[in-house]
Scaffold this motif. Structure first.
Motif, PDB file in Angstrom:
ATOM      1  N   GLY A 169       0.841  -1.178   0.000  1.00  0.00           N
ATOM      2  CA  GLY A 169       0.000   0.000   0.000  1.00  0.00           C
ATOM      3  C   GLY A 169       0.884   1.236   0.000  1.00  0.00           C
ATOM      4  O   GLY A 169       1.854   1.316   0.753  1.00  0.00           O
ATOM      5  N   LEU A 170       0.563   2.201  -0.863  1.00  0.00           N
ATOM      6  CA  LEU A 170       1.400   3.389  -1.005  1.00  0.00           C
ATOM      7  C   LEU A 170       0.629   4.670  -0.669  1.00  0.00           C
ATOM      8  O   LEU A 170      -0.597   4.682  -0.671  1.00  0.00           O
ATOM      9  CB  LEU A 170       1.936   3.493  -2.436  1.00  0.00           C
ATOM     10  N   THR A 171       1.378   5.710  -0.401  1.00  0.00           N
ATOM     11  CA  THR A 171       0.943   7.094  -0.160  1.00  0.00           C
ATOM     12  C   THR A 171       0.221   7.280   1.171  1.00  0.00           C
ATOM     13  O   THR A 171      -0.284   8.364   1.454  1.00  0.00           O
ATOM     14  CB  THR A 171       0.085   7.671  -1.303  1.00  0.00           C
ATOM     15  N   PHE A 172       0.178   6.241   2.011  1.00  0.00           N
ATOM     16  CA  PHE A 172      -0.417   6.382   3.347  1.00  0.00           C
ATOM     17  C   PHE A 172       0.622   7.014   4.278  1.00  0.00           C
ATOM     18  O   PHE A 172       1.786   6.609   4.252  1.00  0.00           O
ATOM     19  CB  PHE A 172      -0.837   5.007   3.881  1.00  0.00           C
ATOM     20  N   TYR A 249       0.308  -1.158  -4.900  1.00  0.00           N
ATOM     21  CA  TYR A 249       1.358  -1.599  -5.827  1.00  0.00           C
ATOM     22  C   TYR A 249       1.346  -3.120  -5.848  1.00  0.00           C
ATOM     23  O   TYR A 249       1.384  -3.761  -4.791  1.00  0.00           O
ATOM     24  CB  TYR A 249       2.708  -1.070  -5.325  1.00  0.00           C
ATOM     25  N   VAL A 250       1.283  -3.705  -7.050  1.00  0.00           N
ATOM     26  CA  VAL A 250       1.234  -5.165  -7.195  1.00  0.00           C
ATOM     27  C   VAL A 250       2.278  -5.590  -8.230  1.00  0.00           C
ATOM     28  O   VAL A 250       2.256  -5.138  -9.361  1.00  0.00           O
ATOM     29  CB  VAL A 250      -0.163  -5.650  -7.649  1.00  0.00           C
ATOM     30  N   GLU A 251       3.170  -6.478  -7.821  1.00  0.00           N
ATOM     31  CA  GLU A 251       4.218  -6.989  -8.700  1.00  0.00           C
ATOM     32  C   GLU A 251       3.979  -8.484  -8.889  1.00  0.00           C
ATOM     33  O   GLU A 251       3.873  -9.236  -7.923  1.00  0.00           O
ATOM     34  CB  GLU A 251       5.578  -6.749  -8.058  1.00  0.00           C
ATOM     35  N   THR A 252       3.874  -8.903 -10.142  1.00  0.00           N
ATOM     36  CA  THR A 252       3.522 -10.285 -10.446  1.00  0.00           C
ATOM     37  C   THR A 252       4.436 -10.868 -11.512  1.00  0.00           C
ATOM     38  O   THR A 252       5.035 -10.136 -12.321  1.00  0.00           O
ATOM     39  CB  THR A 252       2.067 -10.382 -10.958  1.00  0.00           C
TER      40      THR A 252
END
Length: 256
Positions: A169-172, A249-252
């Motif tokens: 999770g970003l920008t929190f 953000y999800v990296e797969t």
């Protein structure tokens, strides 16, 4: 260089940190907007193609990257990537705030097309809106179908022959603190877009003009830069597991 919004800066800082461990190669970016991720990739030695449905976005990208376009390191294509039939595999498929614009069938077509496009050691990086409780006017005017959670993203990719190797999770908490102001600014500047079709809202979502939301006076660059934002970058990393983070953000990688 234009002064970027705080959320955009934090996303780029996280992406840059993740990409430092990845050897540069060939990329395809879907929905490049103003070209901030393309610029980051090019600066790190990558080369590739960007697809967008909006002709004015492609014109803006060609103006931003004249040297890279001239030497063939970067090609901006006005078209639907879902219908692309390129033979050359890529090492990275990347999209930021794109997947949520697709209905369920389009979402499936997107992840399937990415699977076909990647080389054997390739990966996909997807950045999407997070936290369903923060659905707001911006989702409506941008033509979103959904916001994601780590669980819903994992369910999507696990069911489509992918392996999720990293989520964050970003920008929190900065985006959460600015959320009421953001909604006010977007409603004041862009509410008229609610009369457009979902496709037209999507086309117009790449490059937006919302004063003090997407565009800032140059003086704000004294605060909105990587050095000044670094403490907030550390904070977003510390809270990357928060379900209230408004960006995911999800990296797969394709399942072996």
């Amino acid at each position: 260089m234009a002064t970027l919004p705080p959320g955009t800066l934090l996303q780029l800082m996280y992406l840059k940190e993740r990409l430092r461990a990845v050897p540069p190669g060939r990329f395809v970016e879907i929905g490049p907007g103003a070209g901030h991720i393309s610029a980051l990739l090019l600066s790190l030695g990558w080369h590739g193609v960007a697809y967008d449905l909006e002709p004015s976005t492609i014109d803006a990208l060609n103006r931003r990257f004249p040297a890279e376009t001239a030497d063939g390191r970067y090609v901006a294509v006005n078209g639907d990537w879902l219908n692309a039939t390129e033979n050359e595999k890529v090492d990275l498929v990347v999209s930021c705030m794109v997947l949520e614009h697709l209905d369920d069938a389009g979402e499936k077509a997107f992840v399937d097309q990415a699977h076909r496009s990647l080389s054997s050691n390739g990966r996909m990086i997807t950045i999407v809106p997070g936290s369903q409780e923060h659905w707001g006017i911006e989702d409506e005017i941008a033509g979103h179908y959904r916001r994601y959670t780590a669980d819903s993203a994992s369910a999507l990719f696990d069911g489509a022959d992918w392996h999720v190797n990293h989520t964050a999770g970003l920008t929190f908490p900065i985006s959460n603190m600015l959320f009421p102001l953001s909604n006010f600014l977007v409603r004041r500047s862009e509410a008229k877009k609610l009369t457009l079709s979902m496709v037209e809202r999507t086309k117009k979502s790449g490059i937006r003009d919302v004063p003090m939301k997407t565009n800032f006076p140059n003086i704000f660059g004294l605060l909105l830069n990587e050095r000044a934002m670094y403490p907030l970058h550390l904070l977003q990393k510390a809270f990357r597991s928060s379900s209230r983070a408004m960006v995911l953000y999800v990296e797969t990688v394709p399942a072996q």
